[in-house]
Write an enzyme that holds these catalytic residues in place. Structure first.
Site, PDB file in Angstrom:
ATOM      1  N   LYS A 114       0.834  -1.217   0.000  1.00  0.00           N
ATOM      2  CA  LYS A 114       0.000   0.000   0.000  1.00  0.00           C
ATOM      3  C   LYS A 114       0.860   1.254   0.000  1.00  0.00           C
ATOM      4  O   LYS A 114       0.482   2.266  -0.580  1.00  0.00           O
ATOM      5  CB  LYS A 114      -0.966   0.003   1.190  1.00  0.00           C
ATOM      6  CG  LYS A 114      -2.002  -1.116   1.132  1.00  0.00           C
ATOM      7  CD  LYS A 114      -3.403  -0.645   0.838  1.00  0.00           C
ATOM      8  CE  LYS A 114      -4.199  -1.736   0.147  1.00  0.00           C
ATOM      9  NZ  LYS A 114      -5.404  -2.163   0.743  1.00  0.00           N
ATOM     10  N   LYS A 196      -3.578 -10.964  -7.369  1.00  0.00           N
ATOM     11  CA  LYS A 196      -4.811 -11.207  -6.617  1.00  0.00           C
ATOM     12  C   LYS A 196      -5.955 -10.352  -7.169  1.00  0.00           C
ATOM     13  O   LYS A 196      -5.729  -9.192  -7.525  1.00  0.00           O
ATOM     14  CB  LYS A 196      -4.565 -10.838  -5.145  1.00  0.00           C
ATOM     15  CG  LYS A 196      -5.662 -11.237  -4.200  1.00  0.00           C
ATOM     16  CD  LYS A 196      -5.366 -10.774  -2.780  1.00  0.00           C
ATOM     17  CE  LYS A 196      -5.715  -9.320  -2.590  1.00  0.00           C
ATOM     18  NZ  LYS A 196      -6.516  -9.000  -1.423  1.00  0.00           N
ATOM     19  N   LYS A 199     -10.285  -5.227  -5.070  1.00  0.00           N
ATOM     20  CA  LYS A 199     -11.283  -4.200  -5.391  1.00  0.00           C
ATOM     21  C   LYS A 199     -10.647  -2.887  -5.828  1.00  0.00           C
ATOM     22  O   LYS A 199     -11.285  -2.082  -6.480  1.00  0.00           O
ATOM     23  CB  LYS A 199     -12.226  -3.984  -4.211  1.00  0.00           C
ATOM     24  CG  LYS A 199     -11.571  -3.500  -2.947  1.00  0.00           C
ATOM     25  CD  LYS A 199     -12.584  -3.502  -1.818  1.00  0.00           C
ATOM     26  CE  LYS A 199     -11.857  -3.444  -0.483  1.00  0.00           C
ATOM     27  NZ  LYS A 199     -12.577  -4.051   0.590  1.00  0.00           N
TER      28      LYS A 199
HETATM   29  P1  ATP Z   1      -7.839  -3.784  -1.469  1.00  0.00           P
HETATM   30  O1  ATP Z   1      -7.837  -3.790  -2.951  1.00  0.00           O
HETATM   31  O2  ATP Z   1      -8.314  -2.495  -0.873  1.00  0.00           O
HETATM   32  O3  ATP Z   1      -6.555  -4.264  -0.858  1.00  0.00           O
HETATM   33  P2  ATP Z   1      -9.174  -6.330  -1.395  1.00  0.00           P
HETATM   34  O4  ATP Z   1      -9.996  -6.430  -2.633  1.00  0.00           O
HETATM   35  O5  ATP Z   1      -7.882  -7.030  -1.373  1.00  0.00           O
HETATM   36  O6  ATP Z   1      -8.956  -4.803  -0.999  1.00  0.00           O
HETATM   37  P3  ATP Z   1     -10.016  -6.719   1.292  1.00  0.00           P
HETATM   38  O7  ATP Z   1     -11.061  -5.772   1.761  1.00  0.00           O
HETATM   39  O8  ATP Z   1      -8.598  -6.418   1.675  1.00  0.00           O
HETATM   40  O9  ATP Z   1     -10.114  -6.870  -0.262  1.00  0.00           O
HETATM   41  O10 ATP Z   1     -10.356  -8.187   1.782  1.00  0.00           O
HETATM   42  C1  ATP Z   1     -11.515  -8.588   2.417  1.00  0.00           C
HETATM   43  C2  ATP Z   1     -11.431 -10.050   2.796  1.00  0.00           C
HETATM   44  O11 ATP Z   1     -11.501 -10.848   1.620  1.00  0.00           O
HETATM   45  C3  ATP Z   1     -10.118 -10.472   3.471  1.00  0.00           C
HETATM   46  O12 ATP Z   1     -10.403 -11.513   4.391  1.00  0.00           O
HETATM   47  C4  ATP Z   1      -9.276 -10.975   2.337  1.00  0.00           C
HETATM   48  O13 ATP Z   1      -8.327 -11.920   2.761  1.00  0.00           O
HETATM   49  C5  ATP Z   1     -10.329 -11.605   1.439  1.00  0.00           C
HETATM   50  N1  ATP Z   1      -9.953 -11.482   0.022  1.00  0.00           N
HETATM   51  C6  ATP Z   1      -9.806 -10.318  -0.660  1.00  0.00           C
HETATM   52  N2  ATP Z   1      -9.464 -10.551  -1.935  1.00  0.00           N
HETATM   53  C7  ATP Z   1      -9.403 -11.906  -2.058  1.00  0.00           C
HETATM   54  C8  ATP Z   1      -9.112 -12.774  -3.150  1.00  0.00           C
HETATM   55  N3  ATP Z   1      -8.800 -12.296  -4.334  1.00  0.00           N
HETATM   56  N4  ATP Z   1      -9.143 -14.105  -2.924  1.00  0.00           N
HETATM   57  C9  ATP Z   1      -9.479 -14.605  -1.714  1.00  0.00           C
HETATM   58  N5  ATP Z   1      -9.774 -13.837  -0.647  1.00  0.00           N
HETATM   59  C10 ATP Z   1      -9.736 -12.506  -0.805  1.00  0.00           C
END
Ligand code: ATP
Ligand code: LTN
Length: 332
Positions: A114, A196, A199
């Protein structure tokens, strides 16, 4: 009767919920919610470690609440709340900040990622984020924390902080364990399957959102990056795109990788990709429809988050009082 174990998890309202967060986290929240004492929160205080538009943050927080319920989390059975409504989170986070080392925070991969991504706003909150997350978990004496694999390091630091604190003051905190799905712990982007699904990904085609329209979901799956072969076979090293689609299809349908390979034996990607899209559309359809319905009922949502905050604060304050006493604060 044996006391039920406690679960806590949360997601930041920093963007739309994705298929990744649904399969990696929320799906497990729902299955655990039947047998455990569950606390699920919307971590708006974590969200402001990255600059947010206030109106969007407020809107997304309520949308996320409606989506939690639509995914199958019953607010009568589970404590669903907004993090900033329970002041004990900020209060314990400060105490834990004083038991968390600069060196260990510097090693957090999420901080490194980040701070590279938001190089013009490397604020102290982004750095101490894990101490607030540890407070979220430790306040409720959680046994299990259902998350995707990317959050494992944050649960590990939470355990280290708790051990350190307990080592000085006695058994104050329960030591939590991560609860990570066997399949679906890391859903990859559809357009760059080495990254990964996230969002905050700028390439919107790589990400599926749980509220997305069926035609948009289908379009993204049809365009998903694959490889130059034609066979549907699980091999994350050599075939990351297809393996990711197989993972998604497996969790959406309950079929094993073997069954999927057989089902598409002799068929090409032109059959497989839309089949995955349709399975996802059907999995998400009832969630989207229910979330849209709930979101219209603002009075109901308000009732849910008020009750949730009251229940959460009761438990959280018990732990906070104990911590304040242990560290030597004069009691009120
Ligand atoms: P950002 O883009 O802001 O980092 P993010 O899309 O990675 O956000 P988070 O809000 O950080 O999502 O994650 C919410 C939950 O979903 C956490 O428990 C995280 O481990 C899980 N998660 C997020 N993205 C994935 C993914 N691609 N696969 C599996 N689990 C996920
Ligand atoms: N760090 C998590 C969100 C989060 C969380 C928590 C998850 C904040 N507090 C407590 C589990 C338990 C993330 O970025 N996805």
């Amino acid at each position: 009767m044996e006391e039920r174990k406690t679960i806590l998890s949360g997601i930041q309202p920093s963007g739309e919920l994705t298929l990744g967060s649904y399969l990696g986290a929320i799906k497990n929240w729902v299955s655990l919610s039947k047998d455990y004492n569950c606390y699920y929160c919307i971590v708006d205080m974590h969200a402001i470690t990255v600059r947010q538009n206030p109106a969007s943050l407020r809107r997304r927080t309520l949308e996320q609440l409606a989506q939690y319920i639509a995914c199958g989390l019953d607010p009568e059975e589970n404590t669903i709340f907004i993090q900033s409504h329970v002041s004990a989170h900020a209060e314990l986070a400060w105490v834990l900040d004083c038991y968390t080392m600069f060196g260990e925070l510097s090693r957090m991969t999420q901080f490194k990622d980040k701070s590279a991504k938001y190089a013009d706003n490397i604020n102290a909150g982004l750095f101490t984020y894990p101490a607030l997350m540890a407070a979220d978990i430790l306040l409720y004496q959680a046994d299990l924390v259902p998350v995707g694999i990317d959050q494992k390091q944050h649960i590990e630091i939470t355990r280290d902080i708790a051990h350190r604190f307990n080592g000085i003051y006695g058994d104050v905190f329960k030591i939590p364990e991560p609860y990570i799905p066997e399949v679906g712990a890391k859903i990859m982007s559809l357009t760059s399957p080495e990254n990964k699904m996230s969002k905050s990904d700028k390439d919107s085609g790589g990400c599926i959102y749980i509220m997305q329209k069926p035609e948009d979901i289908m379009r993204s799956f049809k365009r998903a990056v694959t490889d130059s072969e034609t066979c549907v076979r699980y091999d994350p090293e050599k075939k990351p795109g297809i393996s990711n689609l197989m993972t998604i299809y497996s969790v959406a349908t309950g079929k094993s990788f073997d069954e999927i390979e057989k089902e598409f034996d002799g068929k090409g990607y032109g059959d497989f990709k839309p089949a995955v899209g349709e399975a996802v559309v059907e999995m998400l359809r009832p969630i989207r429809e229910e979330a849209e319905r709930i979101l219209k009922d603002k009075a109901y949502l308000e009732k849910v988050y008020r009750n949730g905050a009251e229940k959460a604060a009761y438990t959280a304050n018990k732990t906070l009082r104990k911590v304040y006493k242990k560290v030597g604060f004069v009691q009120k």
